[in-house]
Design a protein around this motif. Structure first.
Motif, short mmCIF file in Angstrom:
data_model
loop_
_atom_site.label_atom_id
_atom_site.label_comp_id
_atom_site.label_asym_id
_atom_site.label_seq_id
_atom_site.Cartn_x
_atom_site.Cartn_y
_atom_site.Cartn_z
N ARG A 1 0.77 -1.01 -0.10
CA ARG A 1 0.03 -0.10 -0.13
C ARG A 1 0.73 1.18 0.22
NH1 ARG A 1 0.16 -1.57 5.19
NH2 ARG A 1 0.25 0.05 6.95
N LYS A 2 2.12 1.10 0.34
CA LYS A 2 2.92 2.25 0.43
C LYS A 2 4.27 2.17 -0.63
CE LYS A 2 1.80 4.61 4.71
NZ LYS A 2 2.31 4.97 6.21
N LYS A 3 4.41 0.97 -1.33
CA LYS A 3 5.59 0.64 -1.74
C LYS A 3 5.33 0.02 -3.05
CE LYS A 3 6.75 -3.70 0.30
NZ LYS A 3 7.73 -4.60 0.84
N ASP A 4 6.23 -0.05 -3.91
CA ASP A 4 6.14 -0.75 -5.29
C ASP A 4 6.76 -1.99 -5.19
OD1 ASP A 4 4.40 1.26 -6.61
OD2 ASP A 4 6.38 2.56 -7.30
N ARG B 1 -13.93 -6.50 6.47
CA ARG B 1 -12.46 -6.27 6.66
C ARG B 1 -12.07 -5.10 6.22
NH1 ARG B 1 -14.81 -10.77 7.20
NH2 ARG B 1 -14.12 -12.49 8.16
N GLN B 2 -12.82 -4.23 6.00
CA GLN B 2 -12.47 -2.77 5.50
C GLN B 2 -11.41 -3.03 4.30
OE1 GLN B 2 -10.68 -0.71 8.93
NE2 GLN B 2 -12.63 0.07 9.25
N GLY B 3 -12.14 -3.77 3.03
CA GLY B 3 -11.32 -3.75 2.11
C GLY B 3 -11.18 -2.67 1.14
N ILE B 4 -12.73 -2.00 0.96
CA ILE B 4 -12.75 -0.88 0.23
C ILE B 4 -11.77 0.21 0.61
CG2 ILE B 4 -14.28 1.14 -0.28
CD1 ILE B 4 -16.53 -0.91 -0.82
N GLU B 5 -11.69 0.50 2.05
CA GLU B 5 -10.86 1.47 2.67
C GLU B 5 -9.33 1.13 2.34
OE1 GLU B 5 -14.52 1.70 4.96
OE2 GLU B 5 -13.27 -0.07 4.08
N LEU B 6 -8.89 -0.14 2.35
CA LEU B 6 -7.54 -0.49 1.84
C LEU B 6 -7.26 -0.07 0.36
CD1 LEU B 6 -4.76 -1.81 2.33
CD2 LEU B 6 -5.88 -4.01 1.72
N MET B 7 -8.25 -0.29 -0.63
CA MET B 7 -8.29 0.00 -1.83
C MET B 7 -7.91 1.29 -2.14
SD MET B 7 -8.53 -3.24 -3.25
CE MET B 7 -7.72 -4.05 -1.57
N ILE B 8 -8.89 2.26 -1.45
CA ILE B 8 -8.80 3.54 -1.51
C ILE B 8 -7.54 4.09 -1.08
CG2 ILE B 8 -9.51 5.86 -0.59
CD1 ILE B 8 -12.55 4.73 -0.49
N CYS C 1 -4.79 2.56 -1.38
CA CYS C 1 -3.62 2.09 -2.24
C CYS C 1 -3.56 3.00 -3.41
CB CYS C 1 -3.64 0.88 -2.76
SG CYS C 1 -3.29 -0.47 -1.63
N ILE C 2 -4.94 3.60 -3.79
CA ILE C 2 -5.09 4.43 -5.04
C ILE C 2 -4.46 5.94 -4.41
CG2 ILE C 2 -6.82 5.73 -6.32
CD1 ILE C 2 -8.48 3.16 -6.10
N THR C 3 -4.76 6.32 -3.37
CA THR C 3 -4.40 7.63 -2.99
C THR C 3 -2.81 7.72 -2.89
OG1 THR C 3 -6.53 7.76 -1.60
CG2 THR C 3 -4.55 9.15 -0.97
N GLU C 4 -2.09 6.69 -2.17
CA GLU C 4 -0.77 6.61 -2.35
C GLU C 4 0.07 6.67 -3.77
OE1 GLU C 4 1.16 6.88 0.21
OE2 GLU C 4 -0.63 6.97 1.98
N ARG C 5 -0.94 6.53 -4.86
CA ARG C 5 -0.41 6.17 -6.14
C ARG C 5 0.75 5.43 -6.51
NH1 ARG C 5 1.80 11.83 -7.51
NH2 ARG C 5 1.79 11.17 -9.48
N VAL C 6 0.47 4.33 -5.85
CA VAL C 6 1.37 3.34 -5.89
C VAL C 6 1.13 2.18 -6.91
CG1 VAL C 6 2.75 3.20 -3.50
CG2 VAL C 6 0.63 1.78 -4.32
N HIS C 7 1.78 1.20 -7.29
CA HIS C 7 1.61 0.42 -8.41
C HIS C 7 0.31 -0.54 -8.14
CE1 HIS C 7 2.89 -2.55 -11.86
NE2 HIS C 7 2.38 -3.33 -11.07
N ALA C 8 0.05 -0.75 -6.83
CA ALA C 8 -1.00 -1.63 -6.33
C ALA C 8 -2.41 -0.81 -6.61
CB ALA C 8 -1.09 -1.79 -4.82
N GLY C 9 -2.39 0.56 -6.99
CA GLY C 9 -3.31 1.31 -7.20
C GLY C 9 -4.28 0.78 -8.29
N LEU C 10 -3.60 0.33 -9.43
CA LEU C 10 -4.40 -0.14 -10.68
C LEU C 10 -5.28 -1.34 -10.38
CD1 LEU C 10 -5.15 -0.24 -13.46
CD2 LEU C 10 -3.24 -1.45 -14.16
N SER D 1 -6.31 -1.88 -7.39
CA SER D 1 -7.37 -1.37 -6.43
C SER D 1 -8.61 -1.07 -6.90
CB SER D 1 -6.68 -0.58 -5.45
OG SER D 1 -5.70 -1.15 -4.68
N ILE D 2 -8.23 -0.29 -8.10
CA ILE D 2 -9.41 0.11 -8.95
C ILE D 2 -10.21 -0.94 -9.43
CG2 ILE D 2 -9.91 1.61 -11.08
CD1 ILE D 2 -7.54 3.31 -10.63
N LYS D 3 -9.53 -2.08 -10.07
CA LYS D 3 -10.17 -3.12 -10.63
C LYS D 3 -11.02 -3.69 -9.61
CE LYS D 3 -9.05 -7.70 -12.47
NZ LYS D 3 -8.01 -8.57 -12.96
#
Length: 392
Positions: A87-90, A123-130, A132-141, A143-145
């Motif tokens: 969520r914070k690293k690539d 398990r607050q999955g949506i909050e985790l996805m948001i 990841c997107i906010t941090e603009r890391v590789h996992a963000g794509l 998370s959008i999916k």
């Protein structure tokens, strides 16, 4: 499956190399994407845990007694933990990128089941996805999916997911992405083809006329094409998924939704001089052209001739090519435009006026909705589309 998920989510396992995690994630993704998984793995938060006589079951923190002597294992929590690590690293190399993609594919496949969507929300999955997107890391794509899958079903679970997304502040991170502002979009990792900055810069330099040695160009040409294709696909996927999410919200949010979710969504299309409505029209016309071109290319192709000779319904095959070429997104954009127009008289007037300035008209939107309604089986959606058509 539970054994592999335990191993994948345990960050302290030194004997599991990146390659082993990659292969393990590929197996998990293949299992969860299999059609039988909806029957046998309909709730991965309550899986029967892998048991070994050499294992001290008492000390395993991920296992809990269910009162019947069996041991339950929370597979959903494990998948979310795997994603939370990024969520914070690539990812640092290509194998890690593939591993993370497999984890997202596994999670997406699991969300085809209502019970898994409920477990994901708990398990607050949506909050985790948001996050990841906010941090603009590789996992963000990825998370959008995942967010797209969360609002794409037909049950109440997906409606709750749409409402949770709005309540968690998802609109403020979704719409800048929808508007095409790259500064707000997740960036691909440098270790991935899509994020190979050096080759992307080299391509930009070549485009500007600053050509290097011919021999170097020949050596890097194949990889450069792969990098360019990966980078283009990355941002196209972000655009398409953001449209799909907004469509999902328009489909599920209603006057009974908590936290004024529907009103908050409608207000987005009015704010800042209707810029979101303008963007909708821009994309709608863009995908209209793309799908028509895809349909035309199919009719002119050898594939169409072969299909006709083999007795295949050419018109149906052409429709499939049309949907894959942009028609699927065009239909959803039309539905979003209709939602905005129906919810606000000011938006309705602005949309008609903006279409006129683009030498188009509301007929384009109506055509999108009518064709969309003709190819789906969901009665509730068809009823919603009929309401759109009667108003716009």
């Amino acid at each position: 499956t539970s054994y592999l998920l335990i191993k994948l989510s345990d960050r302290k396992l030194e004997d599991w190399t990146v390659s082993m995690r990659l292969h393990g994630s590929e197996i998990v993704a293949a299992i969860l994407q299999h059609e039988d998984s909806r029957k046998y793995l309909s709730n991965i938060s309550k899986m029967t845990s892998y048991q070994s006589k050499y294992e001290d079951e008492v000390n395993n923190e991920k296992k809990t007694r269910n009162g019947k002597g069996k041991i339950n294992f929370d597979g959903m929590e494990c998948l979310l933990q795997c994603i939370a690590s990024y969520r914070k690293k690539d990812p640092t190399n290509e194998e890690e990128c593939e591993y993370l993609e497999n984890i997202f594919d596994s999670l997406a496949a699991s969300l085809l089941s209502d019970s898994n969507v409920d477990a994901f929300l708990e398990r607050q999955g949506i909050e985790l996805m948001i996050r990841c997107i906010t941090e603009r890391v590789h996992a963000g794509l990825g998370s959008i999916k995942i967010l797209f899958f969360c609002v794409s079903g037909t049950s109440e679970s997906y409606k709750r997911a749409a409402e949770t997304f709005v309540d968690a502040g998802g609109l403020k991170i979704l719409f800048p992405i929808f508007m095409g502002r790259k500064s707000t979009m997740p960036k691909p990792a440098k270790s991935s083809d899509a994020g190979n900055i050096e080759l992307l810069r080299k391509y930009a330099a070549l485009e500007n006329g600053r050509k290097g040695k011919q021999q170097e160009e020949k050596k890097s040409s194949k990889r450069m094409k792969r990098v360019l294709a990966g980078n283009k696909e990355w941002f196209q996927s972000i655009e398409a998924n953001s449209i799909q999410i907004i469509y999902g919200l328009t489909r599920y949010l209603d006057e009974q939704s908590p936290h004024d979710a529907q009103s908050r969504l409608l207000s987005k299309f009015v704010e800042k001089d209707f810029e979101k409505c303008d963007r909708l029209i821009e994309l709608c016309l863009k995908y209209d052209i793309k799908m028509r071109q895809a349909e035309y290319d199919y009719y002119k192709s050898d594939e169409a001739e072969e299909a006709e000779e083999n007795g295949v319904d050419v018109d149906l095959a052409a429709l499939n090519a049309k949907l894959r070429g942009g028609g699927d997104i065009f239909h959803r954009l039309g539905a979003i435009v209709a939602f905005a127009a129906m919810g606000s008289k000011r938006s309705h007037e602005h949309i008609i006026e903006h279409l006129r300035t683009q030498n188009s008209g509301i007929g384009v939107i109506k055509a999108a909705i009518q064709e969309f309604a003709s190819i789906i089986d969901d009665v509730k959606q068809q009823s919603q589309f009929s309401k759109y058509l009667s108003i716009i």
